[in-house]
Enzyme design. Structure first.
Site, PDB file in Angstrom:
ATOM      1  N   ASP A   1       1.360  -1.165  10.530  1.00  0.00           N
ATOM      2  CA  ASP A   1       0.278  -1.177   9.399  1.00  0.00           C
ATOM      3  C   ASP A   1      -0.767  -0.386  10.080  1.00  0.00           C
ATOM      4  OD1 ASP A   1      -1.005  -2.061   7.099  1.00  0.00           O
ATOM      5  OD2 ASP A   1      -1.684  -4.034   8.210  1.00  0.00           O
TER       6      ASP A   1
ATOM      7  N   HIS B   1       0.888   8.452   6.817  1.00  0.00           N
ATOM      8  CA  HIS B   1       2.312   8.025   6.709  1.00  0.00           C
ATOM      9  C   HIS B   1       3.139   8.968   7.466  1.00  0.00           C
ATOM     10  CE1 HIS B   1       1.449   4.831   3.899  1.00  0.00           C
ATOM     11  NE2 HIS B   1       1.150   5.508   2.741  1.00  0.00           N
TER      12      HIS B   1
ATOM     13  N   LEU C   1      21.285   0.623  21.192  1.00  0.00           N
ATOM     14  CA  LEU C   1      20.221  -0.042  20.143  1.00  0.00           C
ATOM     15  C   LEU C   1      20.631  -0.168  18.593  1.00  0.00           C
ATOM     16  CD1 LEU C   1      17.111  -0.844  19.851  1.00  0.00           C
ATOM     17  CD2 LEU C   1      16.508   1.741  19.369  1.00  0.00           C
TER      18      LEU C   1
HETATM   19  C1  FPP Z   1       1.372   0.597   6.755  1.00  0.00           C
HETATM   20  O1  FPP Z   1       0.467   1.592   6.284  1.00  0.00           O
HETATM   21  C2  FPP Z   1       2.809   1.316   6.493  1.00  0.00           C
HETATM   22  C3  FPP Z   1       3.567   1.436   5.384  1.00  0.00           C
HETATM   23  C4  FPP Z   1       3.363   0.964   4.047  1.00  0.00           C
HETATM   24  C5  FPP Z   1       5.069   1.566   5.844  1.00  0.00           C
HETATM   25  C6  FPP Z   1       5.433   3.159   5.867  1.00  0.00           C
HETATM   26  C7  FPP Z   1       5.583   3.264   7.068  1.00  0.00           C
HETATM   27  C8  FPP Z   1       5.872   4.744   7.631  1.00  0.00           C
HETATM   28  C9  FPP Z   1       5.801   5.810   6.712  1.00  0.00           C
HETATM   29  C10 FPP Z   1       6.053   4.779   9.210  1.00  0.00           C
HETATM   30  C11 FPP Z   1       7.578   5.164   9.142  1.00  0.00           C
HETATM   31  C12 FPP Z   1       8.752   4.165   9.262  1.00  0.00           C
HETATM   32  C13 FPP Z   1       9.874   4.567   9.326  1.00  0.00           C
HETATM   33  C14 FPP Z   1      11.022   3.658   9.669  1.00  0.00           C
HETATM   34  C15 FPP Z   1      10.564   6.233   9.352  1.00  0.00           C
HETATM   35  P1  FPP Z   1      -0.719   1.197   5.102  1.00  0.00           P
HETATM   36  O2  FPP Z   1      -0.257   2.112   4.050  1.00  0.00           O
HETATM   37  O3  FPP Z   1      -0.244  -0.187   4.706  1.00  0.00           O
HETATM   38  O4  FPP Z   1      -2.076   1.189   5.962  1.00  0.00           O
HETATM   39  P2  FPP Z   1      -3.379   0.643   5.366  1.00  0.00           P
HETATM   40  O5  FPP Z   1      -3.212  -0.981   5.580  1.00  0.00           O
HETATM   41  O6  FPP Z   1      -4.512   0.920   6.459  1.00  0.00           O
HETATM   42  O7  FPP Z   1      -3.659   1.171   4.028  1.00  0.00           O
END
Ligand code: FPP
Length: 261
Positions: free
Chosen positions: A41, A58, A152
């Site tokens: 997060d 992201h 893993l």
């Molecule tokens: C949280 O940040 C993250 C996500 C919504 C998920 C997306 C995750 C990634 C892109 C990381 C990579 C993952 C993989 C498996 C390749 P948020 O947008 O909720 O942050 P905020 O709470 O600050 O708005």
């Protein structure tokens, strides 16, 4: 010259100051958890705090996921589960959702050679049938290619919701009852676990959530009944191998009682 005390004696005092190699040595000298799950997060806040569009957060989040997967492999974890896209994430602006879908698909595709080299097996948990077909095909390809890897297991929670997972399990049990294969009074915990997307995966020993939020947000609701929780204020793009090792060191210092004394 002063003699350095053994690493283990320094654990409580200077965990925060140890470097990555020392932290890795330290946590590997003690029993490591089998399964670590992570709620990644804070990508959005990381970006907006720098005056950047959320997408930049992201992209950095993908780099953090890659580094943490390598670190999990170095540690010798058996399972690493990353919460990549929740069923609730569909409520984000359409543009962010479609960008996230293509970013996740592309990252997984680009990761295939390294997953093979590291003997990492990718699995997806969630309602994958609910994601756009090209994304599904791309991910399924990597899942198939890595299916025989024995190192893993990287579980990616994609279009995942803990309540949906439980609903799916309840429905399949209800169908078995209707067919006369199962008696309602005989349904046990093992039957519920066997109906989950994680059916053959041990429950997480440790759940980490970044960005300072202290909730579990519909993640692995059944599986985390006895999981140790670790919350860190670090935003996901800033979370690196040393942070994973510190969380594992903290876990190693806890006493798990599973409801006993
Ligand atoms: C949280 O940040 C993250 C996500 C919504 C998920 C997306 C995750 C990634 C892109 C990381 C990579 C993952 C993989 C498996 C390749 P948020 O947008 O909720 O942050 P905020 O709470 O600050 O708005």
């Amino acid at each position: 010259m002063a003699v350095k005390p053994p690493l283990i004696a320094r654990l409580s005092t200077d965990l925060a100051t140890l470097g990555e190699p020392e932290l890795l040595d330290l946590v590997r000298s003690r029993p490591v958890p089998q399964h670590v799950a992570v709620i990644m997060d804070g990508n959005g806040r990381w970006a907006t705090g720098r005056g950047l569009p959320r997408v930049a957060g992201h992209r950095e989040g993908v780099k953090a996921a890659r580094a943490v997967t390598r670190a999990a492999d170095a540690l010798g974890l058996r399972y690493l589960t990353l919460y990549a896209f929740s069923t609730e994430n569909w409520s984000r602006p359409v543009q962010e959702v479609s960008m996230l879908m293509s970013l996740l698909e592309r990252s997984i595709h680009d990761e295939l050679p390294e997953l093979m080299e590291r003997n990492v097996r990718l699995r997806v948990i969630g309602r994958t049938e609910g994601v756009p077909a090209p994304v599904q095909r791309g991910i399924n390809h990597v899942v198939r290619e890595t299916a025989r890897n024995s190192g893993l297991t990287l579980l990616m929670a994609f279009n995942y919701g803990g309540r949906d997972e439980l609903l799916d399990a309840v429905r399949s049990l209800a169908r078995r009852v209707a067919l006369g294969e199962l008696k309602p009074d005989e349904i046990c915990e093992r039957d519920v676990s066997a109906g989950l997307y994680t059916r053959d995966v041990p429950d997480p020993d440790l759940l980490i959530r970044t960005s300072g939020e202290m909730r579990v947000s519909n993640f692995l609701l059944w599986q985390i009944a006895y999981t140790e929780l670790c919350f860190t204020p670090t935003l996901w793009p800033d979370f690196g191998p040393a942070d994973l090792y510190r969380a594992v060191a903290e876990f190693q210092g806890r006493t798990r009682r599973f409801g006993g004394v």
